[in-house]
Design an enzyme around this catalytic site. Sequence first.
Site, PDB file in Angstrom:
ATOM      1  N   LYS A  68       0.818  -1.382  -0.059  1.00 21.94           N
ATOM      2  CA  LYS A  68      -0.037   0.118   0.165  1.00 21.94           C
ATOM      3  C   LYS A  68       0.798   1.248  -0.043  1.00 21.94           C
ATOM      4  O   LYS A  68       0.198   2.125   0.621  1.00 21.94           O
ATOM      5  CB  LYS A  68      -0.920   0.007   1.199  1.00 21.94           C
ATOM      6  CG  LYS A  68      -1.858  -1.109   1.304  1.00 21.94           C
ATOM      7  CD  LYS A  68      -2.515  -1.885  -0.078  1.00 21.94           C
ATOM      8  CE  LYS A  68      -3.511  -1.178  -0.687  1.00 21.94           C
ATOM      9  NZ  LYS A  68      -3.772  -1.815  -1.792  1.00 21.94           N
ATOM     10  N   TRP A  73       0.917   2.386  -8.924  1.00 23.56           N
ATOM     11  CA  TRP A  73       1.428   3.672  -9.455  1.00 23.56           C
ATOM     12  C   TRP A  73       2.682   3.423 -10.170  1.00 23.56           C
ATOM     13  O   TRP A  73       3.000   3.658 -11.347  1.00 23.56           O
ATOM     14  CB  TRP A  73       1.437   4.900  -8.675  1.00 23.56           C
ATOM     15  CG  TRP A  73       1.544   6.214  -9.067  1.00 23.56           C
ATOM     16  CD1 TRP A  73       1.342   6.499 -10.612  1.00 23.56           C
ATOM     17  CD2 TRP A  73       1.984   7.233  -8.540  1.00 23.56           C
ATOM     18  NE1 TRP A  73       1.560   7.906 -10.754  1.00 23.56           N
ATOM     19  CE2 TRP A  73       1.913   8.469  -9.690  1.00 23.56           C
ATOM     20  CE3 TRP A  73       2.308   7.561  -7.404  1.00 23.56           C
ATOM     21  CZ2 TRP A  73       2.366   9.757  -9.260  1.00 23.56           C
ATOM     22  CZ3 TRP A  73       2.622   9.129  -6.997  1.00 23.56           C
ATOM     23  CH2 TRP A  73       2.571   9.835  -7.957  1.00 23.56           C
ATOM     24  N   HIS A 131       7.426  -7.501  -2.546  1.00 22.04           N
ATOM     25  CA  HIS A 131       7.425  -6.843  -1.148  1.00 22.04           C
ATOM     26  C   HIS A 131       8.416  -7.479  -0.090  1.00 22.04           C
ATOM     27  O   HIS A 131       8.436  -6.871   1.105  1.00 22.04           O
ATOM     28  CB  HIS A 131       5.857  -7.259  -0.441  1.00 22.04           C
ATOM     29  CG  HIS A 131       4.548  -6.815  -1.430  1.00 22.04           C
ATOM     30  ND1 HIS A 131       4.734  -5.157  -1.606  1.00 22.04           N
ATOM     31  CD2 HIS A 131       3.537  -7.052  -1.561  1.00 22.04           C
ATOM     32  CE1 HIS A 131       3.453  -4.936  -2.190  1.00 22.04           C
ATOM     33  NE2 HIS A 131       2.747  -5.819  -2.150  1.00 22.04           N
ATOM     34  N   ARG A 153       5.911   5.509   2.323  1.00 16.74           N
ATOM     35  CA  ARG A 153       4.825   6.490   2.350  1.00 16.74           C
ATOM     36  C   ARG A 153       4.640   6.570   3.876  1.00 16.74           C
ATOM     37  O   ARG A 153       5.195   5.848   4.798  1.00 16.74           O
ATOM     38  CB  ARG A 153       3.705   5.972   1.759  1.00 16.74           C
ATOM     39  CG  ARG A 153       2.319   6.715   1.524  1.00 16.74           C
ATOM     40  CD  ARG A 153       1.148   5.819   1.066  1.00 16.74           C
ATOM     41  NE  ARG A 153       0.053   6.627   0.810  1.00 16.74           N
ATOM     42  CZ  ARG A 153      -1.122   6.301   0.205  1.00 16.74           C
ATOM     43  NH1 ARG A 153      -1.387   4.918   0.322  1.00 16.74           N
ATOM     44  NH2 ARG A 153      -1.885   7.043   0.112  1.00 16.74           N
ATOM     45  N   SER A 161      -4.749   2.710   4.405  1.00 15.60           N
ATOM     46  CA  SER A 161      -5.129   2.215   3.019  1.00 15.60           C
ATOM     47  C   SER A 161      -5.096   0.524   2.976  1.00 15.60           C
ATOM     48  O   SER A 161      -6.040  -0.044   2.648  1.00 15.60           O
ATOM     49  CB  SER A 161      -4.066   2.433   1.965  1.00 15.60           C
ATOM     50  OG  SER A 161      -3.808   2.009   0.713  1.00 15.60           O
ATOM     51  N   TYR A 219       6.104   8.542  -1.664  1.00 13.82           N
ATOM     52  CA  TYR A 219       4.949   8.649  -2.285  1.00 13.82           C
ATOM     53  C   TYR A 219       4.464  10.194  -2.471  1.00 13.82           C
ATOM     54  O   TYR A 219       3.956  10.726  -3.339  1.00 13.82           O
ATOM     55  CB  TYR A 219       3.718   7.807  -1.737  1.00 13.82           C
ATOM     56  CG  TYR A 219       2.324   8.031  -2.264  1.00 13.82           C
ATOM     57  CD1 TYR A 219       1.905   6.870  -3.367  1.00 13.82           C
ATOM     58  CD2 TYR A 219       1.474   8.731  -1.809  1.00 13.82           C
ATOM     59  CE1 TYR A 219       0.772   7.067  -3.702  1.00 13.82           C
ATOM     60  CE2 TYR A 219       0.180   8.895  -2.046  1.00 13.82           C
ATOM     61  CZ  TYR A 219      -0.160   7.823  -3.388  1.00 13.82           C
ATOM     62  OH  TYR A 219      -1.334   7.912  -3.748  1.00 13.82           O
ATOM     63  N   ARG A 289      -8.238   3.519  -4.406  1.00  8.29           N
ATOM     64  CA  ARG A 289      -9.103   4.055  -3.433  1.00  8.29           C
ATOM     65  C   ARG A 289      -9.454   5.309  -3.550  1.00  8.29           C
ATOM     66  O   ARG A 289     -10.413   5.889  -4.278  1.00  8.29           O
ATOM     67  CB  ARG A 289      -8.778   3.568  -2.014  1.00  8.29           C
ATOM     68  CG  ARG A 289      -9.732   3.522  -1.206  1.00  8.29           C
ATOM     69  CD  ARG A 289      -9.237   2.822   0.432  1.00  8.29           C
ATOM     70  NE  ARG A 289      -8.205   3.986   0.844  1.00  8.29           N
ATOM     71  CZ  ARG A 289      -8.386   4.670   1.638  1.00  8.29           C
ATOM     72  NH1 ARG A 289      -9.499   5.085   1.987  1.00  8.29           N
ATOM     73  NH2 ARG A 289      -7.213   5.467   1.862  1.00  8.29           N
ATOM     74  N   LYS A 290      -8.321   6.010  -2.974  1.00  9.83           N
ATOM     75  CA  LYS A 290      -8.253   7.748  -2.982  1.00  9.83           C
ATOM     76  C   LYS A 290      -7.373   8.274  -3.742  1.00  9.83           C
ATOM     77  O   LYS A 290      -7.412   9.271  -4.373  1.00  9.83           O
ATOM     78  CB  LYS A 290      -8.641   8.012  -1.616  1.00  9.83           C
ATOM     79  CG  LYS A 290      -9.974   8.183  -1.006  1.00  9.83           C
ATOM     80  CD  LYS A 290     -10.076   8.764   0.477  1.00  9.83           C
ATOM     81  CE  LYS A 290     -11.452   8.988   0.851  1.00  9.83           C
ATOM     82  NZ  LYS A 290     -11.513   9.635   2.128  1.00  9.83           N
TER      83      LYS A 290
HETATM   84  P1  A3P Z   1      -5.402   5.149  -0.770  1.00 11.82           P
HETATM   85  O1  A3P Z   1      -5.721   3.533  -0.200  1.00 11.82           O
HETATM   86  O2  A3P Z   1      -4.578   5.591   0.281  1.00 11.82           O
HETATM   87  O3  A3P Z   1      -6.138   5.256  -1.737  1.00 11.82           O
HETATM   88  P2  A3P Z   1      -0.409  -0.133  -3.506  1.00 11.82           P
HETATM   89  O4  A3P Z   1      -0.256   0.165  -4.985  1.00 11.82           O
HETATM   90  O5  A3P Z   1       1.019  -0.134  -3.320  1.00 11.82           O
HETATM   91  O6  A3P Z   1      -1.246  -1.200  -3.360  1.00 11.82           O
HETATM   92  O7  A3P Z   1      -0.685   1.131  -3.017  1.00 11.82           O
HETATM   93  C1  A3P Z   1      -2.030   1.508  -3.205  1.00 11.82           C
HETATM   94  C2  A3P Z   1      -2.327   3.011  -2.934  1.00 11.82           C
HETATM   95  O8  A3P Z   1      -2.009   3.643  -4.027  1.00 11.82           O
HETATM   96  C3  A3P Z   1      -3.878   3.301  -2.631  1.00 11.82           C
HETATM   97  O9  A3P Z   1      -3.765   4.477  -1.676  1.00 11.82           O
HETATM   98  C4  A3P Z   1      -4.264   3.814  -4.174  1.00 11.82           C
HETATM   99  O10 A3P Z   1      -5.276   4.537  -4.032  1.00 11.82           O
HETATM  100  C5  A3P Z   1      -2.967   4.318  -4.320  1.00 11.82           C
HETATM  101  N1  A3P Z   1      -2.862   4.575  -6.025  1.00 11.82           N
HETATM  102  C6  A3P Z   1      -3.195   3.384  -6.762  1.00 11.82           C
HETATM  103  N2  A3P Z   1      -2.990   3.806  -8.162  1.00 11.82           N
HETATM  104  C7  A3P Z   1      -2.534   5.095  -7.969  1.00 11.82           C
HETATM  105  C8  A3P Z   1      -2.182   6.177  -9.008  1.00 11.82           C
HETATM  106  N3  A3P Z   1      -1.985   5.818 -10.260  1.00 11.82           N
HETATM  107  N4  A3P Z   1      -1.437   7.378  -8.484  1.00 11.82           N
HETATM  108  C9  A3P Z   1      -1.682   7.574  -6.952  1.00 11.82           C
HETATM  109  N5  A3P Z   1      -1.986   6.836  -6.125  1.00 11.82           N
HETATM  110  C10 A3P Z   1      -2.381   5.507  -6.504  1.00 11.82           C
END
Ligand code: A3P
Length: 323
Positions: A68, A73, A131, A153, A161, A219, A289-290
Site C-alpha cells: 500500500k 502507480w 514486497h 509512504r 490504506s 509517495y 481507493r483515493k
Molecule cells: P489509498 O488507499 O490511500 O487510496 P499499492 O499500489 O502499493 O497497493 O498502494 C495502494 C495505494 O496507492 C492506494 O492508496 C491507491 O489508491 C493508491 N494508488 C493507486 N494507483 C495510484 C495512482 N495511479 N496514482 C496515485 N496513487 C495511486
Amino acid sequence: KEEDYEKTYQKYGEILQTLPKERGWMSEHPVRYQGCWLSPKSALKGVILLQNHLRNRPTDIILAAFMKCGTTWLRTLMFAIMNRSLYDFSSHPLLKTGPHDCFPFLDAYIYENYPITDLEVLPSPRLFATHIPYTLLPESATASGCKFVYIWRDPKDVLISKWQFMNKIKPEELPSLSIREAFEMFCQGISHYGPFWDHVLGYWKASQESPEMILFLKYEEMKREPLVYIKRLAEFMGQPFSLEEEKEGVVQEILKLCSFENLSNLEVNKIGVQKFSNVLVVNNREFFRKGQIGDWENHLTDEMKERIDQITEDKFKDTGIDI
Ligand code: A3P
C-alpha cells in the site's frame, strides 16, 4: 531441476515448524521469520523459493515496496517508461491491462509457476515487483548488480490504506477488522512483510551504501512533483528522456496515462481482476481507493496519530530519512 525444488519445499516445511505465530489480519496466522512477519503459505514459501532459485541478471530492475505504498502507480510508470518507444499513447497496453499484469510480482509468481523457467525466457531488461524486505532478498538479487526502485509512504496512510484494502478482499465469512485492531497489529509490527519501519530502514540503508543501485522514493514527494520524479525514474532506469521527447510532451503523456484518475476510470480497472495465485484473486478496482495524501485524518484519533508518529521518530532518528 525438479529434485532441487523438492529439497527447497522440504526445507520450507522444516523451517515453518520452528517459527513463532501470531494472530494476523486474516484467518491465516503470520509467522515470524528472521524478524519479518510473513503469511506462511504464500510469502514465506515465496521468500524461500526465491532465495534458492531466482537467478537475477545485472539488467533486472526490481520495484520493491511495503504493501500500500504506491506499487500500482510505480508499476505503471516503470512499464510506460521502459516501453515508450514501442507503443502509442492512444492504444497503449495499460489501457487494457490491469496494472499488476504488466510485469511479474515475484513473491507470488514463484510458488504458482514452479519451476520458474518462464522468467528465464523473458528478454532483458526484465522488470519485477516484490514486497520482500531487503534483508530477506535472495543473494541473487543483491549480488547480481540489478537495480531497485523503492517507494515508501507516511505509515499512517499506509495503515488506513491497508485496513480498508484487507476489509475489501477478505472472505465474506470473516468479520471486518476494526481500525483499533488493525492499528494495534500495525504498531506491533505484525503486518504482511512487516514491521513497516524495518522494511523502510532496510532499503534506506542499502540505498545510502549504493545510491546508484537503489532509487529511494516517497509517495508524498512524487505526488507533489510527479514530473521531476518521472524524469528521475527514467534516468535511474537507464532510459533518460531526450530533449526531443521532453519537447514533444512524452513525460506529461506518461504522467497522464498512469494518473489515478485515468487508470481508475478504465474498464479493465473497474471490472477486471488480478489473479495473484490460485487462492488470491483481487478486483482491480481495490487497487484504486483515493490516491490522496493524509486520509488518515478521517480515521485515526489524536492518540493513535501520536503513537505512530512516535514510533516513526524513534525508529528513524539519526538515520537521515526525511520524515
Ligand atoms: P489509498 O488507499 O490511500 O487510496 P499499492 O499500489 O502499493 O497497493 O498502494 C495502494 C495505494 O496507492 C492506494 O492508496 C491507491 O489508491 C493508491 N494508488 C493507486 N494507483 C495510484 C495512482 N495511479 N496514482 C496515485 N496513487 C495511486
